[in-house]
Design a protein around this motif. Structure first.
Motif, PDB file in Angstrom:
ATOM      1  N   TYR A  66       0.816  -1.213   0.000  1.00  0.00           N
ATOM      2  CA  TYR A  66       0.000   0.000   0.000  1.00  0.00           C
ATOM      3  C   TYR A  66       0.848   1.260   0.000  1.00  0.00           C
ATOM      4  O   TYR A  66       1.926   1.309   0.572  1.00  0.00           O
ATOM      5  CB  TYR A  66      -0.909   0.038   1.236  1.00  0.00           C
ATOM      6  N   THR A  67       0.313   2.267  -0.638  1.00  0.00           N
ATOM      7  CA  THR A  67       0.822   3.621  -0.470  1.00  0.00           C
ATOM      8  C   THR A  67      -0.240   4.328   0.360  1.00  0.00           C
ATOM      9  O   THR A  67      -1.369   3.829   0.451  1.00  0.00           O
ATOM     10  CB  THR A  67       0.942   4.323  -1.830  1.00  0.00           C
ATOM     11  N   PRO A  68       0.076   5.480   0.936  1.00  0.00           N
ATOM     12  CA  PRO A  68      -0.966   6.199   1.681  1.00  0.00           C
ATOM     13  C   PRO A  68      -2.205   6.406   0.808  1.00  0.00           C
ATOM     14  O   PRO A  68      -3.337   6.327   1.281  1.00  0.00           O
ATOM     15  CB  PRO A  68      -0.290   7.521   2.017  1.00  0.00           C
ATOM     16  N   GLU A  69      -2.004   6.608  -0.484  1.00  0.00           N
ATOM     17  CA  GLU A  69      -3.100   6.865  -1.412  1.00  0.00           C
ATOM     18  C   GLU A  69      -4.031   5.662  -1.569  1.00  0.00           C
ATOM     19  O   GLU A  69      -5.250   5.796  -1.485  1.00  0.00           O
ATOM     20  CB  GLU A  69      -2.483   7.224  -2.786  1.00  0.00           C
ATOM     21  N   THR A  70      -3.468   4.488  -1.793  1.00  0.00           N
ATOM     22  CA  THR A  70      -4.322   3.311  -2.017  1.00  0.00           C
ATOM     23  C   THR A  70      -4.970   2.867  -0.713  1.00  0.00           C
ATOM     24  O   THR A  70      -6.113   2.422  -0.700  1.00  0.00           O
ATOM     25  CB  THR A  70      -3.520   2.144  -2.633  1.00  0.00           C
ATOM     26  N   LEU A  71      -4.250   3.014   0.395  1.00  0.00           N
ATOM     27  CA  LEU A  71      -4.831   2.683   1.699  1.00  0.00           C
ATOM     28  C   LEU A  71      -6.039   3.583   1.949  1.00  0.00           C
ATOM     29  O   LEU A  71      -7.082   3.145   2.443  1.00  0.00           O
ATOM     30  CB  LEU A  71      -3.780   2.873   2.801  1.00  0.00           C
ATOM     31  N   LEU A  72      -5.904   4.853   1.565  1.00  0.00           N
ATOM     32  CA  LEU A  72      -6.993   5.809   1.740  1.00  0.00           C
ATOM     33  C   LEU A  72      -8.235   5.364   0.980  1.00  0.00           C
ATOM     34  O   LEU A  72      -9.353   5.427   1.498  1.00  0.00           O
ATOM     35  CB  LEU A  72      -6.540   7.192   1.231  1.00  0.00           C
ATOM     36  N   SER A  73      -8.049   4.865  -0.237  1.00  0.00           N
ATOM     37  CA  SER A  73      -9.226   4.512  -1.029  1.00  0.00           C
ATOM     38  C   SER A  73      -9.942   3.296  -0.431  1.00  0.00           C
ATOM     39  O   SER A  73     -11.175   3.210  -0.482  1.00  0.00           O
ATOM     40  CB  SER A  73      -8.863   4.337  -2.508  1.00  0.00           C
ATOM     41  N   VAL A  74      -9.198   2.378   0.173  1.00  0.00           N
ATOM     42  CA  VAL A  74      -9.837   1.266   0.880  1.00  0.00           C
ATOM     43  C   VAL A  74     -10.583   1.786   2.114  1.00  0.00           C
ATOM     44  O   VAL A  74     -11.746   1.424   2.374  1.00  0.00           O
ATOM     45  CB  VAL A  74      -8.793   0.207   1.317  1.00  0.00           C
ATOM     46  N   ALA A  75      -9.934   2.660   2.873  1.00  0.00           N
ATOM     47  CA  ALA A  75     -10.539   3.179   4.110  1.00  0.00           C
ATOM     48  C   ALA A  75     -11.852   3.902   3.817  1.00  0.00           C
ATOM     49  O   ALA A  75     -12.844   3.731   4.527  1.00  0.00           O
ATOM     50  CB  ALA A  75      -9.557   4.110   4.816  1.00  0.00           C
ATOM     51  N   VAL A  76     -11.869   4.691   2.743  1.00  0.00           N
ATOM     52  CA  VAL A  76     -13.073   5.465   2.414  1.00  0.00           C
ATOM     53  C   VAL A  76     -14.230   4.529   2.085  1.00  0.00           C
ATOM     54  O   VAL A  76     -15.369   4.763   2.502  1.00  0.00           O
ATOM     55  CB  VAL A  76     -12.785   6.424   1.240  1.00  0.00           C
ATOM     56  N   GLN A  77     -13.934   3.456   1.364  1.00  0.00           N
ATOM     57  CA  GLN A  77     -14.969   2.449   1.079  1.00  0.00           C
ATOM     58  C   GLN A  77     -15.575   1.901   2.362  1.00  0.00           C
ATOM     59  O   GLN A  77     -16.788   1.771   2.496  1.00  0.00           O
ATOM     60  CB  GLN A  77     -14.370   1.281   0.309  1.00  0.00           C
ATOM     61  N   VAL A  78     -14.685   1.532   3.307  1.00  0.00           N
ATOM     62  CA  VAL A  78     -15.154   0.940   4.556  1.00  0.00           C
ATOM     63  C   VAL A  78     -15.941   1.979   5.367  1.00  0.00           C
ATOM     64  O   VAL A  78     -17.011   1.681   5.906  1.00  0.00           O
ATOM     65  CB  VAL A  78     -13.981   0.374   5.389  1.00  0.00           C
ATOM     66  N   PHE A  79     -15.440   3.204   5.444  1.00  0.00           N
ATOM     67  CA  PHE A  79     -16.160   4.266   6.167  1.00  0.00           C
ATOM     68  C   PHE A  79     -17.556   4.459   5.577  1.00  0.00           C
ATOM     69  O   PHE A  79     -18.533   4.609   6.304  1.00  0.00           O
ATOM     70  CB  PHE A  79     -15.407   5.600   6.091  1.00  0.00           C
ATOM     71  N   ASN A  80     -17.653   4.476   4.250  1.00  0.00           N
ATOM     72  CA  ASN A  80     -18.959   4.705   3.618  1.00  0.00           C
ATOM     73  C   ASN A  80     -19.914   3.534   3.856  1.00  0.00           C
ATOM     74  O   ASN A  80     -21.114   3.722   3.961  1.00  0.00           O
ATOM     75  CB  ASN A  80     -18.809   4.955   2.114  1.00  0.00           C
ATOM     76  N   GLN A  81     -19.348   2.344   3.951  1.00  0.00           N
ATOM     77  CA  GLN A  81     -20.168   1.158   4.148  1.00  0.00           C
ATOM     78  C   GLN A  81     -20.659   1.039   5.591  1.00  0.00           C
ATOM     79  O   GLN A  81     -21.839   0.808   5.836  1.00  0.00           O
ATOM     80  CB  GLN A  81     -19.322  -0.071   3.834  1.00  0.00           C
ATOM     81  N   ARG A  82     -19.737   1.169   6.534  1.00  0.00           N
ATOM     82  CA  ARG A  82     -20.063   0.924   7.942  1.00  0.00           C
ATOM     83  C   ARG A  82     -20.343   2.191   8.716  1.00  0.00           C
ATOM     84  O   ARG A  82     -20.744   2.116   9.880  1.00  0.00           O
ATOM     85  CB  ARG A  82     -18.890   0.223   8.658  1.00  0.00           C
ATOM     86  N   GLY A  83     -20.111   3.345   8.121  1.00  0.00           N
ATOM     87  CA  GLY A  83     -20.132   4.596   8.884  1.00  0.00           C
ATOM     88  C   GLY A  83     -18.799   4.770   9.590  1.00  0.00           C
ATOM     89  O   GLY A  83     -18.172   3.790   9.983  1.00  0.00           O
ATOM     90  N   TYR A  84     -18.353   6.021   9.739  1.00  0.00           N
ATOM     91  CA  TYR A  84     -17.053   6.265  10.365  1.00  0.00           C
ATOM     92  C   TYR A  84     -17.047   5.750  11.805  1.00  0.00           C
ATOM     93  O   TYR A  84     -16.124   5.056  12.228  1.00  0.00           O
ATOM     94  CB  TYR A  84     -16.713   7.763  10.320  1.00  0.00           C
ATOM     95  N   ASP A  85     -18.104   6.070  12.571  1.00  0.00           N
ATOM     96  CA  ASP A  85     -18.171   5.636  13.976  1.00  0.00           C
ATOM     97  C   ASP A  85     -18.135   4.118  14.095  1.00  0.00           C
ATOM     98  O   ASP A  85     -17.574   3.582  15.048  1.00  0.00           O
ATOM     99  CB  ASP A  85     -19.474   6.133  14.635  1.00  0.00           C
ATOM    100  N   GLY A  86     -18.740   3.426  13.134  1.00  0.00           N
ATOM    101  CA  GLY A  86     -18.844   1.974  13.206  1.00  0.00           C
ATOM    102  C   GLY A  86     -17.609   1.249  12.689  1.00  0.00           C
ATOM    103  O   GLY A  86     -17.591   0.021  12.654  1.00  0.00           O
ATOM    104  N   THR A  87     -16.582   2.000  12.254  1.00  0.00           N
ATOM    105  CA  THR A  87     -15.387   1.374  11.683  1.00  0.00           C
ATOM    106  C   THR A  87     -14.266   1.327  12.718  1.00  0.00           C
ATOM    107  O   THR A  87     -13.936   2.342  13.323  1.00  0.00           O
ATOM    108  CB  THR A  87     -14.895   2.160  10.452  1.00  0.00           C
ATOM    109  N   SER A  88     -13.704   0.143  12.916  1.00  0.00           N
ATOM    110  CA  SER A  88     -12.547   0.009  13.815  1.00  0.00           C
ATOM    111  C   SER A  88     -11.286  -0.211  12.988  1.00  0.00           C
ATOM    112  O   SER A  88     -11.357  -0.509  11.795  1.00  0.00           O
ATOM    113  CB  SER A  88     -12.760  -1.188  14.738  1.00  0.00           C
TER     114      SER A  88
END
Lengths: 196, 196
Positions: free
Chosen positions: A9-31
């Motif tokens: 991962y680069t910070p960029e690609t890690l970010l795109s995975v994180a955003v997917q998870v945040f949008n799916q689970r909600g930021y609060d619901g993501t660990s």
């Protein structure tokens, strides 16, 4: 046993995975656990890139906000009649929303539970305010209908634009970003009714 | 110890408490316990009125859907040029959304996890379809701009109208339902730009 994927991962690609998870689970619901699973790398590998999930949130919403604010600095947003500048910004808002869809989606769902979220909400308000100022200037020039109340119109126009994140799916091969932007500009500035 | 309030609820007033709780916690996140606490009556008193939370959901979204569908049966929605009928329906949609704000808010947040939610989503799609048909008829009459794509325009107009639930607060003494409806009709049909 699954073999952990090597951390490429680069910070960029890690970010795109994180955003997917945040949008799916909600930021609060993501660990961090959820992020580590989705990325297929260990938590300590993630910490190698960022200090934690709040930094990922900050980077993600910054990307959306920077894209939106950049439209205000484009020559067509700074020079000419206010109504033309407003039209340019409305068009570019839609284009940025679609080209940065997951990032803007996340931005629009931010609630305000953390310092980063409150900061993002404040920058969103700044942006809305800049667009409302453009509409006010266009009204002062006599270029918008005098019977439209600026605050109300701003809210309705933002409502229309922001609703795009709820249904636009790039993979569905429906309208392109430019087609959606054209439709929004037509509706917002000229309305549906055919000129008599 | 708190003394349980005497059960003076009617199905109607219980519904209005339930809708508030559903909108606050989400339907999935609401238990009979939450409803009982919010209403200040025991769970068995609630069961005296309804079979459970799904029945409350069904009654609540029915109220919103019935209000919306009723607009299609009004004389001004049935007689005359399609573009005028469409304008009437758009205005009345906004008015119903504001007069039934908590019920329509709940309807717009329904996700589809239960049979009642899936039924509500299907009725919403029916309603959207009926409005899209009106827009198509207006286009066939040559009364709307030929460069507007019906499906896209319908989505954007619904996006604008539905976004009202996100910011409209009746207690804030801002715009009235009629003023918001006027602004939506002006924007959707004539746009912001002053006619040359």
């Amino acid at each position: 046993m699954t073999t952990p994927r090597r951390d490429t991962y680069t910070p960029e690609t890690l970010l795109s995975v994180a955003v997917q998870v945040f949008n799916q689970r909600g930021y609060d619901g993501t660990s961090m656990e959820h992020l580590s699973k989705a990325a297929g790398i260990s938590k300590s590998s993630i910490y190698h890139h960022v200090s934690g999930k709040e930094e990922l949130l900050k980077r993600a919403v910054s990307r959306a906000l920077d894209g939106l604010f950049a439209t205000l600095e484009e020559p067509a947003a700074r020079e000419g009649q206010a109504v033309e500048r407003l039209e340019h910004v409305v068009r570019r808002m839609v284009e940025v929303l679609i080209s940065e869809l997951p990032y803007v989606t996340l931005l629009l769902r931010v609630r305000g539970n953390t310092a980063t979220e409150r900061w993002a909400l404040e920058r969103r308000r700044d942006f809305d305010h800049r667009v409302a100022e453009l509409l006010k200037a266009a009204a002062a020039d006599g270029d918008v209908r005098p019977d439209v109340e600026v605050r109300l119109a701003t809210r309705l126009v933002f409502g229309m634009i922001n609703s795009i994140v709820e249904w636009y799916r790039p993979e569905a091969r429906g309208a392109s970003g430019r087609e959606v932007a054209d439709a929004v500009v037509q509706l917002v500035f000229s309305g549906l009714r055919r000129a008599a």
